[in-house]
Design an enzyme around this catalytic site. Sequence first.
Site, PDB file in Angstrom:
ATOM      1  N   GLY A  64       4.471 -15.500   1.144  1.00 23.74           N
ATOM      2  CA  GLY A  64       4.771 -15.582   2.571  1.00 23.74           C
ATOM      3  C   GLY A  64       6.183 -15.126   2.863  1.00 23.74           C
ATOM      4  N   GLY A 119       7.550 -15.079   5.871  1.00 27.53           N
ATOM      5  CA  GLY A 119       7.936 -15.564   7.203  1.00 27.53           C
ATOM      6  C   GLY A 119       9.299 -16.236   7.120  1.00 27.53           C
ATOM      7  CG  PHE A 120      11.072 -18.062  10.563  1.00 29.23           C
ATOM      8  CD1 PHE A 120      12.253 -17.465  10.941  1.00 29.23           C
ATOM      9  CD2 PHE A 120       9.988 -17.975  11.424  1.00 29.23           C
ATOM     10  CE1 PHE A 120      12.373 -16.793  12.141  1.00 29.23           C
ATOM     11  CE2 PHE A 120      10.091 -17.316  12.636  1.00 29.23           C
ATOM     12  CZ  PHE A 120      11.283 -16.722  12.996  1.00 29.23           C
ATOM     13  N   GLY A 121      10.264 -19.340   6.262  1.00 30.54           N
ATOM     14  CA  GLY A 121      10.539 -20.140   5.065  1.00 30.54           C
ATOM     15  C   GLY A 121      10.656 -19.269   3.824  1.00 30.54           C
ATOM     16  CB  VAL A 181      -1.937 -15.662  -1.959  1.00 26.63           C
ATOM     17  CG1 VAL A 181      -2.247 -16.886  -2.807  1.00 26.63           C
ATOM     18  CG2 VAL A 181      -0.791 -14.874  -2.579  1.00 26.63           C
ATOM     19  CD  GLU A 202       8.738 -19.820  25.100  1.00 22.34           C
ATOM     20  OE1 GLU A 202       9.880 -20.274  25.003  1.00 22.34           O
ATOM     21  OE2 GLU A 202       8.184 -19.231  24.164  1.00 22.34           O
ATOM     22  CG  ASP A 243       4.820 -23.785  10.729  1.00 26.86           C
ATOM     23  OD1 ASP A 243       5.894 -24.402  10.884  1.00 26.86           O
ATOM     24  OD2 ASP A 243       4.370 -22.964  11.552  1.00 26.86           O
ATOM     25  CB  ALA A 269      11.846 -20.662  13.377  1.00 27.39           C
ATOM     26  CD  GLN A 270      17.359 -23.508  12.980  1.00 32.30           C
ATOM     27  OE1 GLN A 270      17.898 -24.109  12.067  1.00 32.30           O
ATOM     28  NE2 GLN A 270      17.645 -22.259  13.268  1.00 32.30           N
TER      29      GLN A 270
HETATM   30  C1  LIG Z   1       3.665 -17.831  19.435  1.00 29.00           C
HETATM   31  C2  LIG Z   1       4.634 -18.689  18.669  1.00 29.00           C
HETATM   32  C3  LIG Z   1       5.845 -19.031  19.241  1.00 29.00           C
HETATM   33  C4  LIG Z   1       6.754 -19.817  18.547  1.00 29.00           C
HETATM   34  N1  LIG Z   1       7.949 -20.125  19.130  1.00 29.00           N
HETATM   35  C5  LIG Z   1       8.869 -20.803  18.432  1.00 29.00           C
HETATM   36  C6  LIG Z   1      10.168 -21.056  18.972  1.00 29.00           C
HETATM   37  O1  LIG Z   1      10.444 -20.665  20.115  1.00 29.00           O
HETATM   38  N2  LIG Z   1      11.065 -21.723  18.208  1.00 29.00           N
HETATM   39  C7  LIG Z   1      10.752 -22.148  16.933  1.00 29.00           C
HETATM   40  O2  LIG Z   1      11.613 -22.706  16.262  1.00 29.00           O
HETATM   41  N3  LIG Z   1       9.552 -21.957  16.406  1.00 29.00           N
HETATM   42  C8  LIG Z   1       8.600 -21.294  17.109  1.00 29.00           C
HETATM   43  N4  LIG Z   1       7.366 -21.072  16.567  1.00 29.00           N
HETATM   44  C9  LIG Z   1       7.040 -21.673  15.265  1.00 29.00           C
HETATM   45  C10 LIG Z   1       7.631 -20.879  14.125  1.00 29.00           C
HETATM   46  O3  LIG Z   1       7.376 -19.505  14.272  1.00 29.00           O
HETATM   47  C11 LIG Z   1       7.037 -21.417  12.815  1.00 29.00           C
HETATM   48  O4  LIG Z   1       7.356 -22.774  12.719  1.00 29.00           O
HETATM   49  C12 LIG Z   1       7.588 -20.663  11.624  1.00 29.00           C
HETATM   50  O5  LIG Z   1       7.206 -19.309  11.682  1.00 29.00           O
HETATM   51  C13 LIG Z   1       7.082 -21.286  10.336  1.00 29.00           C
HETATM   52  O6  LIG Z   1       7.601 -20.567   9.260  1.00 29.00           O
HETATM   53  P1  LIG Z   1       6.764 -20.427   7.908  1.00 29.00           P
HETATM   54  O7  LIG Z   1       7.625 -19.700   6.960  1.00 29.00           O
HETATM   55  O8  LIG Z   1       6.206 -21.739   7.542  1.00 29.00           O
HETATM   56  O9  LIG Z   1       5.512 -19.530   8.334  1.00 29.00           O
HETATM   57  P2  LIG Z   1       5.469 -18.098   8.989  1.00 29.00           P
HETATM   58  O10 LIG Z   1       6.764 -17.698   9.573  1.00 29.00           O
HETATM   59  O11 LIG Z   1       4.264 -18.099   9.868  1.00 29.00           O
HETATM   60  O12 LIG Z   1       5.205 -17.138   7.761  1.00 29.00           O
HETATM   61  C14 LIG Z   1       4.046 -17.197   6.996  1.00 29.00           C
HETATM   62  C15 LIG Z   1       3.935 -15.890   6.236  1.00 29.00           C
HETATM   63  O13 LIG Z   1       2.946 -16.039   5.249  1.00 29.00           O
HETATM   64  C16 LIG Z   1       2.101 -14.917   5.254  1.00 29.00           C
HETATM   65  N5  LIG Z   1       0.810 -15.375   4.750  1.00 29.00           N
HETATM   66  C17 LIG Z   1       0.019 -16.329   5.264  1.00 29.00           C
HETATM   67  N6  LIG Z   1      -1.054 -16.516   4.501  1.00 29.00           N
HETATM   68  C18 LIG Z   1      -0.933 -15.649   3.464  1.00 29.00           C
HETATM   69  C19 LIG Z   1      -1.738 -15.362   2.326  1.00 29.00           C
HETATM   70  N7  LIG Z   1      -2.886 -16.004   2.086  1.00 29.00           N
HETATM   71  N8  LIG Z   1      -1.322 -14.417   1.469  1.00 29.00           N
HETATM   72  C20 LIG Z   1      -0.159 -13.730   1.695  1.00 29.00           C
HETATM   73  N9  LIG Z   1       0.630 -13.972   2.742  1.00 29.00           N
HETATM   74  C21 LIG Z   1       0.249 -14.922   3.618  1.00 29.00           C
HETATM   75  C22 LIG Z   1       2.079 -14.465   6.692  1.00 29.00           C
HETATM   76  O14 LIG Z   1       1.717 -13.099   6.803  1.00 29.00           O
HETATM   77  C23 LIG Z   1       3.512 -14.735   7.117  1.00 29.00           C
HETATM   78  O15 LIG Z   1       4.341 -13.624   6.876  1.00 29.00           O
HETATM   79  C24 LIG Z   1       6.441 -20.283  17.252  1.00 29.00           C
HETATM   80  C25 LIG Z   1       5.212 -19.937  16.666  1.00 29.00           C
HETATM   81  C26 LIG Z   1       4.321 -19.136  17.373  1.00 29.00           C
HETATM   82  C27 LIG Z   1       3.015 -18.759  16.736  1.00 29.00           C
END
Ligand SMILES: Cc1cc2nc3c(=O)[nH]c(=O)nc-3n(C[C@H](O)[C@H](O)[C@H](O)COP(=O)(O)OP(=O)(O)OC[C@H]3O[C@@H](n4cnc5c(N)ncnc54)[C@H](O)[C@@H]3O)c2cc1C
Length: 431
Positions: free
Chosen positions: A8, A10-12, A76, A172, A301, A315-316
């Site tokens: 992943g 994403g943010f984490g 994955v 929003e 998340d 995200a934080q």
């Molecule tokens: C529309 C929307 C608006 C938001 N607004 C806000 C906001 O204003 N402020 C805020 O703080 N938070 C906001 N959030 C929440 C924030 O985006 C999440 O809390 C944050 O992205 C979580 O980070 P993460 O690393 O857990 O997951 P993510 O950032 O979602 O990253 C997960 C990553 O894992 C990858 N992935 C998933 N499953 C697989 C797999 N099986 N194999 C390979 N890769 C995989 C995905 O492609 C992605 O790149 C918002 C979320 C959404 C959907």
Amino acid sequence: MPRIVIVGGGFGGLAAVKALKNTPAEITLIDRTNHHLFQPLLYQVATSALSPAQIGSPLRGILRNQKNATVLLGEVTGVDKDKKCVFFRDADRQNIPVSYDYLILATGATHSYFGHPEFEKYAPGLKNLGDAAAIRNNILEAFERAETEEDPTRRRELLTFVLVGAGPTGVEMAGAIAVLVRSTLRSEFRRIDSSTARVVLVDMAPRILGTFSENLSEAATRRLVKLGVEIRLGHSVDLVDAEGVVVAGERIASKTVVWTAGVAPSPAGKWLKVETDRAGRVLVQPDLSVPEYPQVFVVGDTASIQKGKPLPGVAQVAIHHGRYAGKLIHRRILGKSALRPFSYFDKGSLAVVGKGFAVLQTRKVHLSGRLAWLVWAVVHLEFLETSSLRLTVFLQWIWTYFSGQRGAQLIVSPREMPKTEPPLRVAASGN
Ligand SMILES: Cc1cc2nc3c(=O)[nH]c(=O)nc-3n(C[C@H](O)[C@H](O)[C@H](O)COP(=O)(O)OP(=O)(O)OC[C@H]3O[C@@H](n4cnc5c(N)ncnc54)[C@H](O)[C@@H]3O)c2cc1C
């Protein structure tokens, strides 16, 4: 060299890779997309304010100077935690194994339809760039179809937009659609008055923005009402189908329904076969590792710390989780002392409500209006991944603010030619 696999980007996940920049290790980042996505601005892509390229950055580009990190594009599908192996698939192959000494799962969350998966077909959620582009197409197509529609009832249905879920994303989106229909589109259509479009926000909760204080929720409500948004609270959606939604027995006919009501964590708990909370998030220890598997971490998340108050899915939290797990692994590899248990300081929450208005809540400050919106804008620009994104988004916002014009008002869905249409005949010259 120890092998660290991070699933992943994403943010984490990305925060973890960066925290391991100076670690003597081979890091493999696996993601099913080739980009890091700034989800907080997805609603702006869905409402044509920004283009997809303004909120997504290719992972390879971000990590081009981090020589210990390799990026793999793949999805994955499972983890064998005893054999220390992750399995992924790509376009051609299934079950491709990648071995690890340390594993960080940062696979985020997806939409939850609260036991009604059949709603998804008619009410797409907003989670990735594909979703945002599809919703943008739906909204813009609804206006195009309304412009050529003679039947006033059908036209009304086309110009009714329903948002299910009045959390930050629903609010929003509702504010952004209201601004789109009452400003930008108003001068562009001749046969319809786009400002007569209905924007309906539905939630079973008694108030919008339930995680904010009551006074901020009221301020946001007043703002949405001023923008012409209809707010229906206290009832869940009974039905979503091709004709719209049914709420508390009343049908709201609509061709565009967007689902922003719930999220469900990724299946990381199922891959690991470990205990999860009721929502399905992996229950991790105070150092974010999985019980009995100190080399496996779950962040963002899709994780929930066993003890204490659950942290919000924002995200934080994911960034702090990712950094923490990265630092902890770095220290272990270098044989340094362990870190203190993970702790989180909540800097506050923000939600934007239409043009030039936001609500801001920290421990000490509750603010609504233009100042909160300026804070919102600065914070969001700051957290964009690259300087080029910051610059283009900033310029786009300035342009849109003063001109009212959108950055990406494009319908880009592949279109089939009508099947009944006879093939074109091209007459050869001279015949
Ligand atoms: C529309 C929307 C608006 C938001 N607004 C806000 C906001 O204003 N402020 C805020 O703080 N938070 C906001 N959030 C929440 C924030 O985006 C999440 O809390 C944050 O992205 C979580 O980070 P993460 O690393 O857990 O997951 P993510 O950032 O979602 O990253 C997960 C990553 O894992 C990858 N992935 C998933 N499953 C697989 C797999 N099986 N194999 C390979 N890769 C995989 C995905 O492609 C992605 O790149 C918002 C979320 C959404 C959907």
